[in-house]
Design an enzyme around this catalytic site. Sequence first.
Site, PDB file in Angstrom:
ATOM      1  N   VAL A  29       0.804  -1.228   0.000  1.00 15.48           N
ATOM      2  CA  VAL A  29       0.000   0.000   0.000  1.00 15.48           C
ATOM      3  C   VAL A  29       0.838   1.280   0.000  1.00 15.48           C
ATOM      4  CG1 VAL A  29      -2.011  -1.074   1.041  1.00 15.48           C
ATOM      5  CG2 VAL A  29      -0.268  -0.083   2.532  1.00 15.48           C
ATOM      6  N   LYS A  30       2.135   1.181  -0.214  1.00 10.60           N
ATOM      7  CA  LYS A  30       2.964   2.375  -0.202  1.00 10.60           C
ATOM      8  C   LYS A  30       3.030   3.049  -1.587  1.00 10.60           C
ATOM      9  CE  LYS A  30       4.236   2.277   4.160  1.00 10.60           C
ATOM     10  NZ  LYS A  30       3.582   1.156   4.856  1.00 10.60           N
ATOM     11  N   THR A  31       3.568   4.281  -1.606  1.00 11.20           N
ATOM     12  CA  THR A  31       3.571   5.078  -2.844  1.00 11.20           C
ATOM     13  C   THR A  31       4.247   4.338  -3.989  1.00 11.20           C
ATOM     14  OG1 THR A  31       3.575   7.133  -1.590  1.00 11.20           O
ATOM     15  CG2 THR A  31       4.274   7.271  -3.896  1.00 11.20           C
TER      16      THR A  31
END
Length: 397
Positions: A185-187
């Site tokens: 779910v990170k950039t």
Amino acid sequence: MPGFELFGDAERKQVNDVLESGVLMRYGFDGMRNGHWKAMELEKALAERMQVDYTQLVSSGTSALTVALASAGIGAGDEVIMPTFTFVASFESILALGAVPILVDVDDTLTLDPQAVKNAITKKTKVVMPVHMCGSMADMSALKHICDQYDLLLLEDACQAIGGTFEGKPLGSYGDLGCFSFDYVKTITCGEGGAVITNNEKYKLNADHYSDHGHDHIGKDRGAETHPFLGYNYRISELHAAVGLAQLARLDEFLAIQKKNYSILREALEAIDGVQFRRVPEGGEESYAFLNYFLPDEAIAKKVHKSLGEDGVDACFYWYDNNWHYYRRWEHLMNLRSLGKLPQAISTQIPDYSKSDFSKSDHWVGRNISCLIKLGWSEAEVNQRAQKMADVIRTVI
Ligand SMILES: *Cc1c(COP(=O)(O)O)cnc(C)c1O
């Protein structure tokens, strides 16, 4: 924020490179790999993008924090100052080494309050670990000053703010060590992965060995390598690194989308009396991964959060009541509930957090709403979201 929203041909091509040779491991098998060294390539690319000398890729953001601490010699009984508002990974990584997490208040930056850090320093303090939560940073200049004064290590957790800057430097590169997560779910994501960045050659070498069972990585025969000190396995695989390579190449594209979407939402809220935005320290630029604002009191914040959900404005978080990101719900930490016995240094030294006063943190986090900025929204969707958000807040206030 989540880079998975925009997976495409570039990610596929990178992964296929690895599958074609079949070498999924980052070390060894030189003859079989068709020249593909994805982890090594990503380490070079990330060091360049973050303007540092060294990167060590590892298996997660949590292991990046552990490896970073270990690489600087942090161990049993050493105290690490961390914020009350962060992900549980912060104290997990500290506890993993037998070190002691010392929680301190956050301020209107939603990150470490420099004065609270100063108040928490003891003879055992070794590290200050700011966590750049929700796309924006701690006052790195103030924290660096404190660390210099007391001879402490400054370790940045930039897992939620990759691409942000402070005084022109990429977040993660300002302190002695910086950490990123590339979880799903990170950039930018590679499924599971993380990185330590530093300009310190010794930390890099230590991290390189420590994350691979202590291997010294000298020569071409893994079995014959020596182990100058004890290590562990925190390696990343070539498959994960391959996805990361494609995603890192798109970081600036993702940041531009985040900024555009963030700006539309922010503009819609700026005109509302009673909405106050999170403070970005002087010299900082956010990564725009989240839009964070404060409402006049806790009751209004709770009501706004509930109404946003009911109106279909998803991905807005009220962290004050969250199980994973705020100290109030960390009963497992407060009660030291672990599967086996904890190292003695931890059980004797850790403060009784059930009795701690974090009302300063409560004052800010209790009034905060954090809205995730997605990459996949169309302009019409962002505009509609901005309108709905403004309407909800106006109605509740
Ligand atoms: C995601 C995250 C981590 C941990 O990363 P993982 O890769 O999921 O282990 C650590 N700190 C913060 C602030 C995070 O958001």
